[in-house]
Design a protein around this motif. Structure first.
Motif, PDB file in Angstrom:
ATOM      1  N   ARG A   1       0.849  -1.182   0.000  1.00 36.57           N
ATOM      2  CA  ARG A   1       0.000   0.000   0.000  1.00 36.57           C
ATOM      3  C   ARG A   1       0.891   1.240   0.000  1.00 36.57           C
ATOM      4  O   ARG A   1       1.905   1.290   0.694  1.00 36.57           O
ATOM      5  N   PRO A   2       0.532   2.252  -0.766  1.00 33.52           N
ATOM      6  CA  PRO A   2       1.398   3.431  -0.850  1.00 33.52           C
ATOM      7  C   PRO A   2       1.388   4.215   0.455  1.00 33.52           C
ATOM      8  O   PRO A   2       0.511   4.037   1.317  1.00 33.52           O
TER       9      PRO A   2
ATOM     10  N   ALA B   1       7.639   6.289  -7.412  1.00 31.68           N
ATOM     11  CA  ALA B   1       6.627   7.337  -7.487  1.00 31.68           C
ATOM     12  C   ALA B   1       5.227   6.801  -7.178  1.00 31.68           C
ATOM     13  O   ALA B   1       4.437   7.470  -6.497  1.00 31.68           O
ATOM     14  N   GLU B   2       4.920   5.588  -7.638  1.00 28.58           N
ATOM     15  CA  GLU B   2       3.584   5.040  -7.393  1.00 28.58           C
ATOM     16  C   GLU B   2       3.392   4.583  -5.949  1.00 28.58           C
ATOM     17  O   GLU B   2       2.275   4.276  -5.527  1.00 28.58           O
ATOM     18  N   GLN B   3       4.486   4.572  -5.181  1.00 31.53           N
ATOM     19  CA  GLN B   3       4.395   4.163  -3.774  1.00 31.53           C
ATOM     20  C   GLN B   3       4.259   5.347  -2.824  1.00 31.53           C
ATOM     21  O   GLN B   3       4.174   5.156  -1.615  1.00 31.53           O
ATOM     22  N   LEU B   4       4.264   6.562  -3.367  1.00 34.11           N
ATOM     23  CA  LEU B   4       4.076   7.756  -2.551  1.00 34.11           C
ATOM     24  C   LEU B   4       3.071   8.676  -3.234  1.00 34.11           C
ATOM     25  O   LEU B   4       3.411   9.367  -4.197  1.00 34.11           O
ATOM     26  N   HIS B   5       1.858   8.651  -2.769  1.00 35.25           N
ATOM     27  CA  HIS B   5       0.838   9.557  -3.282  1.00 35.25           C
ATOM     28  C   HIS B   5       1.027  10.930  -2.637  1.00 35.25           C
ATOM     29  O   HIS B   5       1.414  11.029  -1.483  1.00 35.25           O
ATOM     30  N   ARG B   6       0.730  11.964  -3.405  1.00 32.44           N
ATOM     31  CA  ARG B   6       0.912  13.319  -2.879  1.00 32.44           C
ATOM     32  C   ARG B   6      -0.389  14.098  -2.967  1.00 32.44           C
ATOM     33  O   ARG B   6      -1.088  14.063  -3.969  1.00 32.44           O
TER      34      ARG B   6
ATOM     35  N   ASP C   1      -6.251   2.706   3.093  1.00 29.94           N
ATOM     36  CA  ASP C   1      -5.674   2.595   1.754  1.00 29.94           C
ATOM     37  C   ASP C   1      -4.158   2.823   1.750  1.00 29.94           C
ATOM     38  O   ASP C   1      -3.512   2.640   0.718  1.00 29.94           O
ATOM     39  N   TYR C   2      -3.590   3.234   2.900  1.00 32.59           N
ATOM     40  CA  TYR C   2      -2.195   3.649   2.949  1.00 32.59           C
ATOM     41  C   TYR C   2      -1.410   2.866   3.993  1.00 32.59           C
ATOM     42  O   TYR C   2      -1.962   2.335   4.955  1.00 32.59           O
TER      43      TYR C   2
END
Length: 244
Positions: free
Chosen positions: A2-3, A31-36, A51-52
């Motif tokens: 999960r990001p 990048a897909e493992q850290l949502h901003r 979700d995280y």
């Protein structure tokens, strides 16, 4: 996996993008493992913690301890949005890492005294782990004393009894703390390298951290330090809390 979620509030695009890059690089995240989410750009969307793997709060030009009448409507909205999310994070003891601005927001949320007594100029400081910090999993493999980059107008003056003091410095007694088991904050920037610091010096030279004409001297002082240990703390956070 999960990001992780990075909440930023910097309105300077180059600095905001560089902060995201640094958290990815030093957290060992693609990048897909850290949502901003950029909280200054729009109200926070609905965030489902399940979700995280964890939540990271980045630095900010905002200062949490400013009196309300000095805060802009934008700052008040950002802080109100994050406060609501912190209510949930604290209630669930959900993995949280606040860097610099996170000290002010998490600290005030949990009853710490946050003011301008222990602000530090931009540049390197010597941080020392406490006995509790030496035993904390986020500090595993970290030197007992290490250089870190700081630059802040406010800091924690006193922690409540239920907080664990993990690190301090001669000029700022609270450099890292933990609430409960999984809620962390550092006054120093674990994601910051020299190139990133120099970009921030350029971006914020007129923001009151130092006289604008001293920007190059501030950079020169920063070049005299070797800063590598703080990034280990960030990587430890990611490795400890990453979950499928």
């Amino acid at each position: 996996m999960r990001p992780f979620l990075l909440i930023g509030s910097r309105d300077h695009d180059e600095v905001a993008d560089d902060e995201y890059r640094a958290f990815c690089a030093y957290g060992g995240l693609a990048a897909e493992q850290l949502h901003r989410v950029r909280a200054e750009a729009a109200p926070l969307p609905e965030i489902r913690l399940e979700d995280y793997s964890g939540v990271i709060l980045g630095g900010s030009p905002f200062t949490a301890s400013d009196p309300g009448w000095e805060k802009s409507p934008l700052q008040k909205r950002v802080e109100a949005d994050i406060r609501v999310l912190l209510d949930q994070i604290v209630a669930e003891d959900f993995p949280f890492f606040g860097a610099c601005y996170g000290v002010g927001l998490l600290g005030t949320h949990r009853g710490a005294v946050v003011d301008r007594r222990f602000g530090e100029p931009v540049g390197p400081v010597k941080v020392r782990l406490s006995a509790v910090g030496l035993a904390d999993p986020l500090c595993a493999g970290v030197d007992t004393a290490f250089d870190a980059y700081v630059g802040h107008k406010e800091a924690v003056r006193s922690l409540p009894p239920d907080a664990a003091l993990l690190a301090g410095s001669d000029t700022c007694p609270v450099q890292m703390f933990r609430f409960r088991r999984n809620l962390y904050a550092t006054q120093f920037h674990p994601e910051l390298d020299l190139a990133g610091l120099e970009r921030r010096i350029d971006a914020y030279r007129h923001s009151g951290y130092f006289p604008p004409e001293e920007a190059e001297a501030v950079k020169e002082r920063a070049r005299g330090a070797h800063v590598s240990e703080p990034q280990k703390i960030l990587r430890n956070f990611v490795q400890r809390y990453a979950r499928p």
